[in-house]
Design a protein around this motif. Structure first.
Motif, PDB file in Angstrom:
ATOM      1  N   PHE A 169     -26.713  47.571 -96.458  1.00 49.64           N
ATOM      2  CA  PHE A 169     -27.755  46.641 -96.855  1.00 49.64           C
ATOM      3  C   PHE A 169     -27.742  46.312 -98.286  1.00 49.64           C
ATOM      4  O   PHE A 169     -26.731  46.485 -99.104  1.00 49.64           O
ATOM      5  N   ASN A 170     -28.806  45.722 -98.676  1.00 47.30           N
ATOM      6  CA  ASN A 170     -29.116  45.262-100.173  1.00 47.30           C
ATOM      7  C   ASN A 170     -27.692  44.632-100.895  1.00 47.30           C
ATOM      8  O   ASN A 170     -27.262  44.992-101.863  1.00 47.30           O
ATOM      9  N   TRP A 206     -44.516  57.500 -95.529  1.00 40.12           N
ATOM     10  CA  TRP A 206     -44.040  56.362 -96.562  1.00 40.12           C
ATOM     11  C   TRP A 206     -44.966  55.391 -96.267  1.00 40.12           C
ATOM     12  O   TRP A 206     -45.292  54.839 -95.338  1.00 40.12           O
ATOM     13  N   ARG A 241     -35.639  53.299 -93.703  1.00 46.92           N
ATOM     14  CA  ARG A 241     -37.185  53.043 -94.328  1.00 46.92           C
ATOM     15  C   ARG A 241     -37.658  51.916 -93.692  1.00 46.92           C
ATOM     16  O   ARG A 241     -37.452  50.644 -94.114  1.00 46.92           O
ATOM     17  N   PHE A 271     -35.571  43.402 -98.739  1.00 42.56           N
ATOM     18  CA  PHE A 271     -35.118  43.574-100.088  1.00 42.56           C
ATOM     19  C   PHE A 271     -33.988  42.437-100.479  1.00 42.56           C
ATOM     20  O   PHE A 271     -32.849  42.796-100.262  1.00 42.56           O
ATOM     21  N   TYR A 291     -41.890  46.662 -98.566  1.00 43.24           N
ATOM     22  CA  TYR A 291     -41.417  45.752 -99.537  1.00 43.24           C
ATOM     23  C   TYR A 291     -41.591  44.513 -99.088  1.00 43.24           C
ATOM     24  O   TYR A 291     -40.930  44.361 -97.851  1.00 43.24           O
ATOM     25  N   ARG A 335     -23.829  47.311-100.138  1.00 40.95           N
ATOM     26  CA  ARG A 335     -24.281  48.597-100.390  1.00 40.95           C
ATOM     27  C   ARG A 335     -23.880  49.218 -99.187  1.00 40.95           C
ATOM     28  O   ARG A 335     -24.414  48.983 -98.225  1.00 40.95           O
ATOM     29  N   VAL A 361     -39.163  47.412 -94.892  1.00 39.52           N
ATOM     30  CA  VAL A 361     -38.537  47.145 -96.256  1.00 39.52           C
ATOM     31  C   VAL A 361     -37.784  45.479 -96.090  1.00 39.52           C
ATOM     32  O   VAL A 361     -36.836  45.470 -95.313  1.00 39.52           O
ATOM     33  N   TYR A 377     -24.995  50.747-107.219  1.00 41.43           N
ATOM     34  CA  TYR A 377     -25.421  50.364-105.842  1.00 41.43           C
ATOM     35  C   TYR A 377     -26.290  49.105-106.041  1.00 41.43           C
ATOM     36  O   TYR A 377     -26.430  48.524-107.069  1.00 41.43           O
ATOM     37  N   ASP A 378     -26.879  48.343-104.979  1.00 40.73           N
ATOM     38  CA  ASP A 378     -27.701  47.140-105.145  1.00 40.73           C
ATOM     39  C   ASP A 378     -26.960  46.151-105.863  1.00 40.73           C
ATOM     40  O   ASP A 378     -27.466  45.621-106.756  1.00 40.73           O
ATOM     41  N   LYS A 416     -45.427  47.754-107.815  1.00 39.25           N
ATOM     42  CA  LYS A 416     -44.346  47.511-108.589  1.00 39.25           C
ATOM     43  C   LYS A 416     -43.383  46.341-107.874  1.00 39.25           C
ATOM     44  O   LYS A 416     -43.523  45.811-106.790  1.00 39.25           O
ATOM     45  N   ASP A 475     -33.778  49.139 -95.255  1.00 40.54           N
ATOM     46  CA  ASP A 475     -32.695  49.891 -96.050  1.00 40.54           C
ATOM     47  C   ASP A 475     -31.437  50.354 -94.972  1.00 40.54           C
ATOM     48  O   ASP A 475     -31.149  51.652 -95.194  1.00 40.54           O
ATOM     49  N   ARG A 515     -33.339  48.355-113.937  1.00 46.93           N
ATOM     50  CA  ARG A 515     -32.536  48.057-112.735  1.00 46.93           C
ATOM     51  C   ARG A 515     -33.036  46.791-112.112  1.00 46.93           C
ATOM     52  O   ARG A 515     -33.924  45.989-112.775  1.00 46.93           O
TER      53      ARG A 515
HETATM   54  C1  BMA Z   1     -36.002  50.555-104.220  1.00 51.25           C
HETATM   55  C2  BMA Z   1     -34.449  50.510-104.294  1.00 51.25           C
HETATM   56  C3  BMA Z   1     -33.900  49.885-103.319  1.00 51.25           C
HETATM   57  C4  BMA Z   1     -34.304  50.059-101.845  1.00 51.25           C
HETATM   58  C5  BMA Z   1     -36.073  50.066-102.003  1.00 51.25           C
HETATM   59  C6  BMA Z   1     -36.632  50.389-100.601  1.00 51.25           C
HETATM   60  O1  BMA Z   1     -36.908  51.357-105.154  1.00 51.25           O
HETATM   61  O2  BMA Z   1     -34.415  52.006-104.176  1.00 51.25           O
HETATM   62  O3  BMA Z   1     -32.349  50.325-103.308  1.00 51.25           O
HETATM   63  O4  BMA Z   1     -34.080  49.204-101.005  1.00 51.25           O
HETATM   64  O5  BMA Z   1     -36.510  50.909-102.853  1.00 51.25           O
HETATM   65  O6  BMA Z   1     -36.352  51.794-100.340  1.00 51.25           O
END
Ligand code: BMA
Length: 325
Positions: free
Chosen positions: A23-24, A241, A281, A286, A245, A39, A284, A96-97, A206, A306, A143
């Motif tokens: 992913f990502n 959780w 997760r 991303f 996202y 990743r 999400v 990563y990412d 965020k 993820d 990041r």
């Molecule tokens: C963010 C990062 C990403 C991840 C996202 C969702 O903070 O850690 O790498 O895809 O959270 O878990």
């Protein structure tokens, strides 16, 4: 946005070496091909995460590598025989990412690096996607860096997401998008605020830069991710959780990209498809890659739950209109 019917376009089963979560990814067009760096978190299985959650054990350990895939159409991918970028030593836990931009003809990779001393954002160049030369590593914690594909007013520019904690007095997580400039991709400064997480009405927590911006006649078009806190527990490996996202989109001034021309009033993409809502997760989206085709089609590549990598497309004019509304 149209989710591609072949989604997910890349997942662990496409990878010929140990892979669990794929992913990502960062994606660019280079020398007539689409190139993806993705990743890969491996070394721990779905059964192990569920078991950890059920028995309240700590996070099941993953190792992370960055792999490569190439494609002729941006949809069907051939994965390289081994990972191309990884770091692991006494200080560095993983990189990563990845996010990929072609800056004045040269591929440049931005990445996140977990270290014993904090989280750093890196910039590296490559000529062959086998050897990477790290040009800069930020101070922690920072990041989600993405580069603009050309110099602006003579300088390189990047969007980034530092993570202030101490100065927020233990309040809710609210991280913002910033812009920094550089004469050489090594030294970064003239840092200024672009967008506050608190100012995204449909998210409010965020945010972070997503895919590297693309140039349009109306401004730099760029995606970002934004976290929305939800009441319900999202389906994922952990007990609790609540962070969803989503992806947003905005248009930045061509001459001064720290200025926002417009921003979509609603999310561009919210987790809805099963591969977005359920996974390691759930909930999400991303994005990490965006390609503007000559036809006006925009391809947006995003990590989903993820767990897998997906593609959605749209018309560039419609995306601009969303921002200018
Ligand atoms: C963010 C990062 C990403 C991840 C996202 C969702 O903070 O850690 O790498 O895809 O959270 O878990």
């Amino acid at each position: 946005m149209n989710r591609h019917p072949l989604n997910p376009i890349l997942s662990a089963r496409d990878v010929p070496y140990p892979a669990t979560l794929v992913f990502n990814a960062g994606v660019c067009k280079w020398q007539g091909k689409y190139v993806m760096l993705f990743r890969d978190d491996y070394g721990s299985t779905e059964t192990q995460w569920r078991e950890a959650a059920a028995r309240n054990l700590p996070w099941p350990g993953f190792s992370t590598t960055v792999g490569i895939a190439t494609s002729d159409d941006g949809v069907r991918w051939a994965v390289g025989p081994k990972p191309v970028f990884e770091m692991h030593d006494d200080v560095v836990q993983r990189v990563y990412d990845p996010r990929l931009a072609v800056v004045e003809g040269r591929p440049v990779l931005c990445f996140a690096m977990d270290t014993r001393d904090g989280l750093r954002g890196g910039v590296a160049t490559t000529d062959d996607f086998e050897n990477f030369r790290i040009l800069s590593l930020s101070a922690p914690d920072n990041r989600n860096m993405v580069l603009f594909p050309e110099r602006i007013g003579g300088r390189y520019a990047r969007l980034e997401r530092p993570m202030p904690v101490y100065s927020r007095y233990g309040g809710p997580e609210r991280f913002d998008i910033w812009l920094s400039e550089s004469p050489d991709l090594r030294f970064w400064g003239d840092t200024r605020l672009v967008l506050r997480g608190a100012d995204v009405p449909w998210a409010g927590s965020k945010i972070g830069p997503a895919a590297p911006p693309v140039r349009t006649p109306r401004g730099w078009l760029t995606t970002f991710h934004a976290v929305r806190m939800v009441e319900r527990n999202l389906p994922n490996w952990e007990r609790e959780w609540h962070k969803e996202y989503l992806a947003g989109i905005m248009l930045l001034d061509l001459e001064d990209p720290s200025k926002i021309i417009g921003i979509s009033r609603e999310p561009l993409l919210a987790p809805e498809a099963p591969y977005e809502t359920v996974g390691y997760r759930g909930g999400v989206i991303f994005p990490g890659g965006m390609v503007l085709e000559d036809t006006g089609e925009v391809k947006i590549y995003y990590g989903a739950a993820d767990t897998v990598e997906c593609l959605a497309t749209a018309d560039v004019g419609e995306l601009i209109a969303l921002c200018e509304r």
